[in-house]
Design a protein around this motif. Structure first.
Motif, PDB file in Angstrom:
ATOM      1  N   ASN A  48       6.761  -3.094  -2.385  1.00  0.00           N
ATOM      2  CA  ASN A  48       5.437  -2.434  -2.820  1.00  0.00           C
ATOM      3  C   ASN A  48       4.445  -2.737  -3.480  1.00  0.00           C
ATOM      4  O   ASN A  48       3.962  -1.885  -4.546  1.00  0.00           O
ATOM      5  N   PHE A  49       4.255  -3.889  -3.747  1.00  0.00           N
ATOM      6  CA  PHE A  49       3.355  -4.757  -4.783  1.00  0.00           C
ATOM      7  C   PHE A  49       2.267  -3.767  -4.634  1.00  0.00           C
ATOM      8  O   PHE A  49       1.846  -3.599  -5.560  1.00  0.00           O
ATOM      9  N   ALA A  50       1.433  -3.767  -3.669  1.00  0.00           N
ATOM     10  CA  ALA A  50       0.070  -3.030  -3.663  1.00  0.00           C
ATOM     11  C   ALA A  50       0.095  -1.686  -4.148  1.00  0.00           C
ATOM     12  O   ALA A  50      -0.856  -1.472  -4.648  1.00  0.00           O
ATOM     13  N   VAL A  51       1.093  -1.020  -3.622  1.00  0.00           N
ATOM     14  CA  VAL A  51       1.145   0.256  -4.003  1.00  0.00           C
ATOM     15  C   VAL A  51       1.558   0.644  -5.360  1.00  0.00           C
ATOM     16  O   VAL A  51       0.871   1.495  -5.832  1.00  0.00           O
ATOM     17  N   ARG A  52       2.436  -0.396  -6.023  1.00  0.00           N
ATOM     18  CA  ARG A  52       2.626  -0.032  -7.345  1.00  0.00           C
ATOM     19  C   ARG A  52       1.138  -0.407  -8.197  1.00  0.00           C
ATOM     20  O   ARG A  52       1.162  -0.184  -9.464  1.00  0.00           O
ATOM     21  N   GLY A  53       0.619  -1.412  -7.675  1.00  0.00           N
ATOM     22  CA  GLY A  53      -0.668  -1.678  -8.712  1.00  0.00           C
ATOM     23  C   GLY A  53      -0.403  -2.944  -9.337  1.00  0.00           C
ATOM     24  O   GLY A  53      -0.957  -3.152 -10.437  1.00  0.00           O
ATOM     25  N   ASP A  54       0.801  -3.740  -9.164  1.00  0.00           N
ATOM     26  CA  ASP A  54       1.076  -4.777  -9.967  1.00  0.00           C
ATOM     27  C   ASP A  54       0.158  -5.792  -9.853  1.00  0.00           C
ATOM     28  O   ASP A  54      -0.349  -6.023  -8.408  1.00  0.00           O
ATOM     29  N   HIS A  55      -0.391  -6.614 -10.816  1.00  0.00           N
ATOM     30  CA  HIS A  55      -1.076  -7.616 -10.441  1.00  0.00           C
ATOM     31  C   HIS A  55      -0.829  -8.829 -11.298  1.00  0.00           C
ATOM     32  O   HIS A  55      -0.211  -9.054 -12.351  1.00  0.00           O
TER      33      HIS A  55
ATOM     34  N   ALA B 266       3.421  -0.653  13.983  1.00  0.00           N
ATOM     35  CA  ALA B 266       3.785  -0.416  12.669  1.00  0.00           C
ATOM     36  C   ALA B 266       5.062  -1.115  12.222  1.00  0.00           C
ATOM     37  O   ALA B 266       5.356  -1.309  11.060  1.00  0.00           O
ATOM     38  N   ARG B 267       6.154  -1.410  13.179  1.00  0.00           N
ATOM     39  CA  ARG B 267       7.129  -2.178  12.815  1.00  0.00           C
ATOM     40  C   ARG B 267       6.765  -3.430  12.363  1.00  0.00           C
ATOM     41  O   ARG B 267       7.330  -4.076  11.301  1.00  0.00           O
ATOM     42  N   THR B 268       6.052  -4.058  13.032  1.00  0.00           N
ATOM     43  CA  THR B 268       5.435  -5.426  12.712  1.00  0.00           C
ATOM     44  C   THR B 268       4.774  -5.535  11.364  1.00  0.00           C
ATOM     45  O   THR B 268       5.080  -6.393  10.510  1.00  0.00           O
ATOM     46  N   ALA B 269       4.010  -4.394  11.002  1.00  0.00           N
ATOM     47  CA  ALA B 269       3.379  -4.463   9.716  1.00  0.00           C
ATOM     48  C   ALA B 269       4.513  -3.988   8.614  1.00  0.00           C
ATOM     49  O   ALA B 269       4.116  -4.709   7.419  1.00  0.00           O
ATOM     50  N   ALA B 270       5.400  -3.549   8.975  1.00  0.00           N
ATOM     51  CA  ALA B 270       6.354  -3.049   7.716  1.00  0.00           C
ATOM     52  C   ALA B 270       7.180  -4.002   7.397  1.00  0.00           C
ATOM     53  O   ALA B 270       7.799  -4.073   6.305  1.00  0.00           O
ATOM     54  N   GLU B 271       7.529  -5.328   8.383  1.00  0.00           N
ATOM     55  CA  GLU B 271       8.210  -6.209   8.043  1.00  0.00           C
ATOM     56  C   GLU B 271       7.964  -6.926   6.704  1.00  0.00           C
ATOM     57  O   GLU B 271       8.677  -7.120   6.013  1.00  0.00           O
ATOM     58  N   PRO B 272       6.635  -7.450   6.844  1.00  0.00           N
ATOM     59  CA  PRO B 272       6.247  -8.247   5.733  1.00  0.00           C
ATOM     60  C   PRO B 272       6.039  -7.519   4.497  1.00  0.00           C
ATOM     61  O   PRO B 272       6.458  -7.731   3.287  1.00  0.00           O
ATOM     62  N   ALA B 273       5.790  -6.216   4.713  1.00  0.00           N
ATOM     63  CA  ALA B 273       5.766  -5.273   3.301  1.00  0.00           C
ATOM     64  C   ALA B 273       7.019  -5.091   2.680  1.00  0.00           C
ATOM     65  O   ALA B 273       7.271  -5.219   1.614  1.00  0.00           O
ATOM     66  N   ALA B 274       8.014  -4.936   3.688  1.00  0.00           N
ATOM     67  CA  ALA B 274       9.452  -4.871   3.182  1.00  0.00           C
ATOM     68  C   ALA B 274       9.935  -6.151   2.358  1.00  0.00           C
ATOM     69  O   ALA B 274      10.490  -5.976   1.367  1.00  0.00           O
ATOM     70  N   LYS B 275       9.588  -7.318   2.733  1.00  0.00           N
ATOM     71  CA  LYS B 275       9.667  -8.705   2.065  1.00  0.00           C
ATOM     72  C   LYS B 275       9.106  -8.578   0.817  1.00  0.00           C
ATOM     73  O   LYS B 275       9.852  -9.059  -0.225  1.00  0.00           O
ATOM     74  N   TYR B 276       7.879  -8.159   0.702  1.00  0.00           N
ATOM     75  CA  TYR B 276       7.058  -8.155  -0.539  1.00  0.00           C
ATOM     76  C   TYR B 276       7.448  -7.004  -1.497  1.00  0.00           C
ATOM     77  O   TYR B 276       6.802  -6.911  -2.468  1.00  0.00           O
TER      78      TYR B 276
END
Length: 116
Positions: free
Chosen positions: A109-116, A97-107
Motif C-alpha cells: 500500500n505504498f501510495a496509500v501509506r504516503g511513503d515517499h 478490479a482483480r487485474t488492478a489489485a495484482e500489482p498493488a498487492a506486489k507493491y
C-alpha cells in the motif's frame, strides 16, 4: 472464367451494408463506462461516447459502448488506466478490479501509506 456483375448491383450500398453487418457481428456486447474528462478516445469508443455519453456532476462521461468480448474489452479499457471506470457488465468490472489489485498487492500500500 468471366464474371458479369448484375446490372442492378449497387456496390456502394452493398459495401455500406456489409460494413454495418460486420460491426454488428464484431461488437456482440456492451459496457457501461464512466470516463474522465481528459480521456483520449479513439475509434468505435470515441464514436459511441459522442453518440450516447452524458456528463455527470464531476465532469465524467457515462456512456454505453460496444465491446467485442469481455477478454478484448479488458485489454482495451486497461489501456485507459484511471481515465475509465467500468460500471457494467459485472464480470468485466470484477476482472479489471482483480487485474488492478495484482500489482498493488506486489507493491503493498505504498501510495496509500504516503511513503515517499
Amino acid at each position: 472464367m468471366r464474371f458479369e456483375r448484375p446490372g442492378d448491383f449497387d456496390l456502394a450500398a452493398y459495401w455500406t451494408a456489409y460494413q454495418r453487418d460486420f460491426h454488428d457481428r464484431l461488437y456482440r456486447g456492451e459496457a457501461l463506462v464512466r470516463l474522465s474528462p481528459g480521456a483520449e478516445l479513439t475509434g468505435p469508443l470515441a464514436v459511441a461516447v459522442a453518440a450516447s455519453g452524458r456528463t455527470d456532476d464531476d465532469g465524467w462521461i457515462h456512456a454505453t459502448v460496444p465491446i467485442e468480448s469481455v477478454d478484448h474489452a479488458h485489454g482495451e479499457f486497461l489501456r485507459l488506466g484511471t481515465d475509465v471506470e467500468v460500471l457494467e457488465p459485472p464480470e468485466l468490472r470484477e476482472r479489471i478490479a482483480r487485474t488492478a489489485a495484482e500489482p498493488a498487492a506486489k507493491y503493498g500500500n505504498f501510495a496509500v501509506r504516503g511513503d515517499h
